[in-house]
Design a protein around this motif. Sequence first.
Motif, short mmCIF file in Angstrom:
data_model
loop_
_atom_site.label_atom_id
_atom_site.label_comp_id
_atom_site.label_asym_id
_atom_site.label_seq_id
_atom_site.Cartn_x
_atom_site.Cartn_y
_atom_site.Cartn_z
N GLU A 103 49.02 32.27 31.37
CA GLU A 103 48.63 31.09 32.13
C GLU A 103 47.50 31.44 33.09
N ASP A 104 47.63 32.59 33.73
CA ASP A 104 46.61 33.02 34.68
C ASP A 104 45.28 33.28 33.97
N ARG A 140 40.33 46.60 31.63
CA ARG A 140 39.55 47.71 32.17
C ARG A 140 39.91 47.97 33.62
N ARG A 141 40.12 46.89 34.36
CA ARG A 141 40.41 47.07 35.79
C ARG A 141 41.89 47.31 36.04
N ARG A 142 42.65 47.26 35.00
CA ARG A 142 44.09 47.46 35.12
C ARG A 142 44.72 46.49 36.11
N TRP A 143 44.22 45.30 36.08
CA TRP A 143 44.80 44.27 36.94
C TRP A 143 45.95 43.57 36.24
N TRP A 177 48.56 34.18 25.40
CA TRP A 177 49.87 34.88 25.35
C TRP A 177 49.80 36.08 24.41
N LEU A 178 49.14 35.87 23.29
CA LEU A 178 49.04 36.96 22.32
C LEU A 178 48.20 38.11 22.89
N ALA A 224 53.93 35.28 29.49
CA ALA A 224 53.64 33.86 29.70
C ALA A 224 52.87 33.62 31.00
N LEU A 235 44.25 31.97 31.12
CA LEU A 235 43.64 30.70 30.70
C LEU A 235 43.02 29.98 31.89
N GLN A 236 43.75 29.99 32.98
CA GLN A 236 43.25 29.33 34.19
C GLN A 236 41.92 29.95 34.63
N SER A 237 41.88 31.29 34.62
CA SER A 237 40.65 31.98 35.03
C SER A 237 39.50 31.65 34.09
N TRP A 265 40.05 42.47 32.52
CA TRP A 265 41.32 42.70 33.22
C TRP A 265 41.89 44.04 32.80
N VAL A 291 51.67 44.07 19.12
CA VAL A 291 50.29 43.65 19.36
C VAL A 291 49.79 44.23 20.67
#
Lengths: 278, 169
Positions: free
Chosen positions: B34-35, B73-76, B24-25, B30, B37-39, B71, B108
């Motif tokens: 989650e995404d 860098r890819r601007r996803w 999250w930080l 949120a 962490l899942q990845s 992420w 942050v």
Amino acid sequence: MGEPSAEDERELRILLERTVPRLPAPEGLLGRVRERARRTRRRRRTAAAAAVAVTGLAVAGTVLPGLLREIPEPVPPAASASAVPGPPALEVPAPAGTAWQAPRAGSGVRFEHVAGVTLRLPEHWQALEVPDDGRLKVAARGFVSSQRLTPYGLPCPVKSPKSCVPVAALGPDDALLTLAPLAMDGLEKKIEWPPVLYGSDSPSAACRAIRGTREYSGLLGGTPAPYTAVSLTLCVRGDAPGTVEDVSAMVSGADFGKGTVTAPTHTPTTAEHPPNEK
Amino acid sequence: MDPGEGDFEAFVAARGPRLLRVAWLLTGDAHLAEDLLQSALAKVWPKWPRIAGDRPEAYVRTVLVHLHASWWRRRWRGELPYGEVPDAAGTADPYAHVDLEQSLAAAVRALPVRQRAVVVLRYFEDLSVEDTAATLGCSPGTVKSQSARALSALRAALPASVAGGERHG
């Protein structure tokens, strides 16, 4: 800049600990993690199979000519003439003495030499194909790009991938999709539907040669015999927002002339896909 | 069940909530957290039998931080940079905590991705300079300079009410 004081650091630690929310544990996290890991594993296997297949074809074209000769000419879809009546060819300049050809265009663009696949191109994209030249210097390929395609230098030396594609250099956010018919046993198991393009941050030398920064590969099934698949290789320069989605949609709608291509209801091709404009 | 899956489940149950806060930080959102962490866990899971015995949390944390950087860098990430940090409310405000959280998240998130990672690892995960450097694959000197810049930027970005009385918890 001096080092932060210990007091500043302590305060930041406290602030972060107090304010970063304690999020509820995501439901079904482990299940989704497992599914994602399995999907990744499948993707890697398919991408590896596609890479091996393409490499094999290239090697066969240069080292083992006999193998390629055994691949029969693609069978034109029986319904093509009536399904796509009188389609005009795309007006792509083909230098004299080369084998470059503009795919036939109707409601879609048909690649006669790439297992007869018909694709509906994204707006303003261009298409071009090159057949197997019979002397095995060039394997059949189809090209689709968001930028102008310029055929040149055929037959191209395999050792110089840059000259084997009709693009000298991709512009920012442009892309080139290369299609190649494959006739290899065992590919059927690797084919997914709808076709999935697996990305890599380490593009091949051929992609890097045209300034590509990211490469995707996949397999398109549903090909008529004797082909087992069409390999898809998408080279992209930059982020190219929406490009992968457009190409995925295009290949998902691929047709191999089994009667699902409908006659055009309006004048297509050059209006929809101007050949010499980006 | 794959080898070591029981351990993996136990690890996720025990450390998942903390790693989700780290995510999250890093992301400031949120759902993205989650995404992320899942990845990261999906990348780690197939290798779990190999890494389970050797500081798995450090490994997962490293994957998390590097994945977030990629992420970025890819601007996803689909997030837009904040033009400015939202105002923080006074301490009497019943929503003060929410505002503080938003202010901090925005401040942050406004940091360059490397500085953000340094802040997360050093000041939230409480890693040493050396461990932070090892996680990020840079020198301890870089971690120190990035820490100093990040703290200076946060001090400037966070409202006085937060930087002053609120910060003393």
